[in-house]
Design a protein around this motif. Structure first.
Motif, PDB file in Angstrom:
ATOM      1  N   ILE A 270      55.673 -18.686  35.583  1.00  0.00           N
ATOM      2  CA  ILE A 270      54.871 -18.812  34.231  1.00  0.00           C
ATOM      3  C   ILE A 270      53.837 -17.488  34.064  1.00  0.00           C
ATOM      4  N   THR A 271      53.719 -17.213  32.947  1.00  0.00           N
ATOM      5  CA  THR A 271      52.757 -15.988  32.575  1.00  0.00           C
ATOM      6  C   THR A 271      51.526 -16.463  31.684  1.00  0.00           C
ATOM      7  N   MET A 272      50.451 -16.216  32.353  1.00  0.00           N
ATOM      8  CA  MET A 272      49.199 -16.732  31.936  1.00  0.00           C
ATOM      9  C   MET A 272      48.151 -15.904  31.618  1.00  0.00           C
ATOM     10  N   GLU A 273      47.023 -16.127  30.756  1.00  0.00           N
ATOM     11  CA  GLU A 273      46.212 -15.236  30.231  1.00  0.00           C
ATOM     12  C   GLU A 273      44.937 -15.487  31.447  1.00  0.00           C
ATOM     13  N   ARG A 274      44.080 -14.620  31.498  1.00  0.00           N
ATOM     14  CA  ARG A 274      43.274 -14.772  32.622  1.00  0.00           C
ATOM     15  C   ARG A 274      42.034 -15.409  32.182  1.00  0.00           C
ATOM     16  N   ASP A 275      41.826 -15.673  30.896  1.00  0.00           N
ATOM     17  CA  ASP A 275      40.656 -16.726  30.495  1.00  0.00           C
ATOM     18  C   ASP A 275      41.084 -18.077  30.468  1.00  0.00           C
ATOM     19  N   GLN A 276      42.205 -18.389  31.261  1.00  0.00           N
ATOM     20  CA  GLN A 276      42.518 -19.789  31.130  1.00  0.00           C
ATOM     21  C   GLN A 276      42.258 -20.257  32.593  1.00  0.00           C
ATOM     22  N   SER A 277      42.049 -21.462  32.907  1.00  0.00           N
ATOM     23  CA  SER A 277      42.097 -21.951  34.147  1.00  0.00           C
ATOM     24  C   SER A 277      43.904 -22.037  34.765  1.00  0.00           C
ATOM     25  N   LEU A 278      43.944 -22.024  36.023  1.00  0.00           N
ATOM     26  CA  LEU A 278      45.204 -22.242  36.689  1.00  0.00           C
ATOM     27  C   LEU A 278      45.798 -23.729  36.163  1.00  0.00           C
ATOM     28  N   LEU A 279      45.265 -24.607  36.279  1.00  0.00           N
ATOM     29  CA  LEU A 279      45.512 -26.083  35.665  1.00  0.00           C
ATOM     30  C   LEU A 279      46.058 -25.914  34.360  1.00  0.00           C
ATOM     31  N   ASP A 280      45.045 -25.294  33.472  1.00  0.00           N
ATOM     32  CA  ASP A 280      45.313 -25.369  31.866  1.00  0.00           C
ATOM     33  C   ASP A 280      46.894 -24.775  31.770  1.00  0.00           C
ATOM     34  N   ALA A 281      46.963 -23.691  32.451  1.00  0.00           N
ATOM     35  CA  ALA A 281      48.091 -22.865  32.128  1.00  0.00           C
ATOM     36  C   ALA A 281      49.196 -23.498  32.729  1.00  0.00           C
ATOM     37  N   VAL A 282      49.093 -24.307  34.002  1.00  0.00           N
ATOM     38  CA  VAL A 282      50.180 -25.091  34.468  1.00  0.00           C
ATOM     39  C   VAL A 282      50.863 -26.110  33.448  1.00  0.00           C
ATOM     40  N   ARG A 283      49.661 -27.031  32.980  1.00  0.00           N
ATOM     41  CA  ARG A 283      49.890 -27.935  31.878  1.00  0.00           C
ATOM     42  C   ARG A 283      50.456 -27.505  30.456  1.00  0.00           C
ATOM     43  N   GLU A 284      50.142 -26.118  30.079  1.00  0.00           N
ATOM     44  CA  GLU A 284      50.584 -25.814  28.824  1.00  0.00           C
ATOM     45  C   GLU A 284      52.025 -25.546  29.023  1.00  0.00           C
ATOM     46  N   ASN A 285      52.505 -25.264  30.328  1.00  0.00           N
ATOM     47  CA  ASN A 285      53.955 -24.889  30.498  1.00  0.00           C
ATOM     48  C   ASN A 285      54.729 -26.076  31.016  1.00  0.00           C
ATOM     49  N   ALA A 286      54.060 -27.278  30.692  1.00  0.00           N
ATOM     50  CA  ALA A 286      54.832 -28.917  30.791  1.00  0.00           C
ATOM     51  C   ALA A 286      55.291 -28.744  32.408  1.00  0.00           C
ATOM     52  N   ILE A 287      54.500 -28.371  33.314  1.00  0.00           N
ATOM     53  CA  ILE A 287      54.786 -28.783  34.786  1.00  0.00           C
ATOM     54  C   ILE A 287      53.870 -29.781  35.248  1.00  0.00           C
ATOM     55  N   ASP A 288      54.352 -30.784  35.946  1.00  0.00           N
ATOM     56  CA  ASP A 288      53.630 -31.899  36.141  1.00  0.00           C
ATOM     57  C   ASP A 288      52.975 -31.856  37.366  1.00  0.00           C
ATOM     58  N   ALA A 289      51.899 -31.036  37.467  1.00  0.00           N
ATOM     59  CA  ALA A 289      50.918 -30.759  38.512  1.00  0.00           C
ATOM     60  C   ALA A 289      49.802 -31.970  38.648  1.00  0.00           C
ATOM     61  N   PRO A 290      49.478 -32.382  39.935  1.00  0.00           N
ATOM     62  CA  PRO A 290      48.406 -33.467  40.018  1.00  0.00           C
ATOM     63  C   PRO A 290      47.050 -32.961  39.600  1.00  0.00           C
ATOM     64  N   PHE A 291      46.425 -33.697  38.560  1.00  0.00           N
ATOM     65  CA  PHE A 291      44.971 -33.512  38.512  1.00  0.00           C
ATOM     66  C   PHE A 291      44.366 -34.818  38.023  1.00  0.00           C
ATOM     67  N   ALA A 292      42.868 -34.939  37.984  1.00  0.00           N
ATOM     68  CA  ALA A 292      42.257 -36.073  37.599  1.00  0.00           C
ATOM     69  C   ALA A 292      41.066 -35.710  36.759  1.00  0.00           C
ATOM     70  N   CYS A 293      40.037 -35.130  37.413  1.00  0.00           N
ATOM     71  CA  CYS A 293      38.450 -35.030  36.773  1.00  0.00           C
ATOM     72  C   CYS A 293      38.491 -33.880  36.201  1.00  0.00           C
ATOM     73  N   LYS A 294      38.996 -32.581  36.542  1.00  0.00           N
ATOM     74  CA  LYS A 294      38.991 -31.517  35.844  1.00  0.00           C
ATOM     75  C   LYS A 294      37.555 -30.938  35.984  1.00  0.00           C
ATOM     76  N   ALA A 295      36.826 -31.182  36.804  1.00  0.00           N
ATOM     77  CA  ALA A 295      35.408 -30.876  36.848  1.00  0.00           C
ATOM     78  C   ALA A 295      35.083 -30.213  38.257  1.00  0.00           C
ATOM     79  N   GLY A 296      36.100 -30.157  39.144  1.00  0.00           N
ATOM     80  CA  GLY A 296      35.764 -29.783  40.410  1.00  0.00           C
ATOM     81  C   GLY A 296      35.028 -30.937  41.445  1.00  0.00           C
ATOM     82  N   VAL A 297      35.236 -32.046  41.222  1.00  0.00           N
ATOM     83  CA  VAL A 297      34.525 -32.997  42.043  1.00  0.00           C
ATOM     84  C   VAL A 297      35.483 -33.521  42.684  1.00  0.00           C
TER      85      VAL A 297
END
Length: 348
Positions: A270-297
């Motif tokens: 994928i290609t992503m902008e550098r003001d995006q988090s890696l997770l946001d870019a992954v989800r924007e490209n419809a890739i089913d990566a695991p996540f939960a809290c999105k707060a670093g906890v």
């Protein structure tokens, strides 16, 4: 990491604002782990993680405390009922040590509010599976009526009279022993360690609660001589600044980053902008990566940077040695280089 529907078999109130949910689970778990649930609210998917409160020998249960404005916790407290299903990830989390049936260890458990949930699982498991070990629990709450699992803790104490010691530290309700009234701060801990907990006998400490409590207890334990690698923490809340890291802000106009993602045996580019988090870019490209809290906890979105560099702006979940090996939290990581190769270790 795939979700699967689990059937709710029971929902019970433990306080006015908290429920214990029992699930029909097809998998095993380890004491101190958590489950991540997802649900659609008016077209918006919400994911929330809740700690398992039962021991591995019991039915699978989680404690869900109502949070002001929390859509999922409010729904779970008001509407969730037996027969409903919850989309659930397999258990995750590393808030535990291996059980050793022949060990004779002293565990210090410290919790505040709903932080008791994984602590209860750890206490039950240790007392049942390490018959020569003992447990000391410090549990902080505002008042008696806010104590989660009060009956369960009393029952556990009755079963293990000589191996379990419990001190309820109440902020507002005065108690017979002044030592147990107030809040857990550095002064209170010094008093407790001088009068009630013999720290030099403690082998493992587990702390679960807000970030401030965790930092205070960990610092106090270290000041009293406890080794850092025997102090385990589990946050359930963290402050979020909402700000981009300096490097990411400076890189907004920079070239995009090409990211190669390895997940579940497949590679995605994928290609992503550098003001995006890696997770946001992954989800924007419809890739089913695991996540939960999105707060670093939590560590649900943990991945490893194989090539390239990122800046991780929050980290309340990974140990220093894991970061040194290249592991990051994708929800908090922003690219610094034109190429990245990232691998999700779904078995962690």
């Amino acid at each position: 990491m795939q979700f699967q529907p689990l059937t709710v078999t029971d929902v019970q109130k433990t306080t006015r604002d908290a429920v214990v949910v029992t699930l029909d689970a097809p998998f095993d778990w380890v004491q101190g782990q958590y489950l991540t649930f997802r649900r659609d609210f008016d077209g918006t998917e919400i994911r929330r993680s809740y700690s398992i409160c039962s021991a591995p020998d019991e039915a699978l249960q989680v404690g869900i405390k109502r949070v002001d404005g929390g859509a999922f916790s409010t729904w779970a407290n008001d509407a969730l009922a037996p027969g409903d299903t919850l989309d659930t990830m397999p258990p995750m989390g590393r808030f535990h040590t291996d059980i050793a049936p022949d060990a004779a260890r002293h565990y210090l458990l410290v919790a505040a509010g709903s932080g008791i949930t994984p602590i209860l699982s750890i206490a039950k498991t240790v007392l049942a599976r390490e018959p020569q070990s003992r447990v000391t629990l410090l549990y902080a709450n505002r008042a008696v009526n806010s104590i989660m699992f009060h009956t369960e803790l009393d029952d556990l104490k009755s079963c293990y009279l000589t191996r379990l010691a419990i001190a309820h530290i109440l902020k507002h309700d005065a108690q017979d022993i002044p030592l147990f009234t107030g809040r857990i701060d550095a002064d209170k801990l010094s008093q407790l360690f001088a009068q009630w907990v013999q720290i030099d006998t403690v082998d493992e400490a587990f702390i679960c609660g807000p970030q401030g409590l965790m930092e205070t207890v960990r610092a106090s334990l270290q000041d009293h001589g406890m080794a850092p690698d025997h102090i385990h923490i589990e946050l359930f809340a963290a402050a979020q600044t909402g700000r981009l890291p300096q490097a990411a802000r400076a890189a907004v106009a920079a070239k995009p980053t090409e990211v190669t993602l390895r997940i579940d045996g497949a590679a995605h580019v994928i290609t992503m902008e550098r003001d995006q988090s890696l997770l946001d870019a992954v989800r924007e490209n419809a890739i089913d990566a695991p996540f939960a809290c999105k707060a670093g906890v939590c560590s649900t979105c943990m991945c490893r940077v194989i090539e390239g560099e990122v800046e991780m702006i929050q980290n309340h979940a990974l140990e220093d040695y894991e970061v040194a090996r290249g592991y990051v939290l994708s929800c908090q990581s922003y690219p610094l280089t034109e190429k990245l190769v990232v691998e999700y270790d779904v078995g962690h």
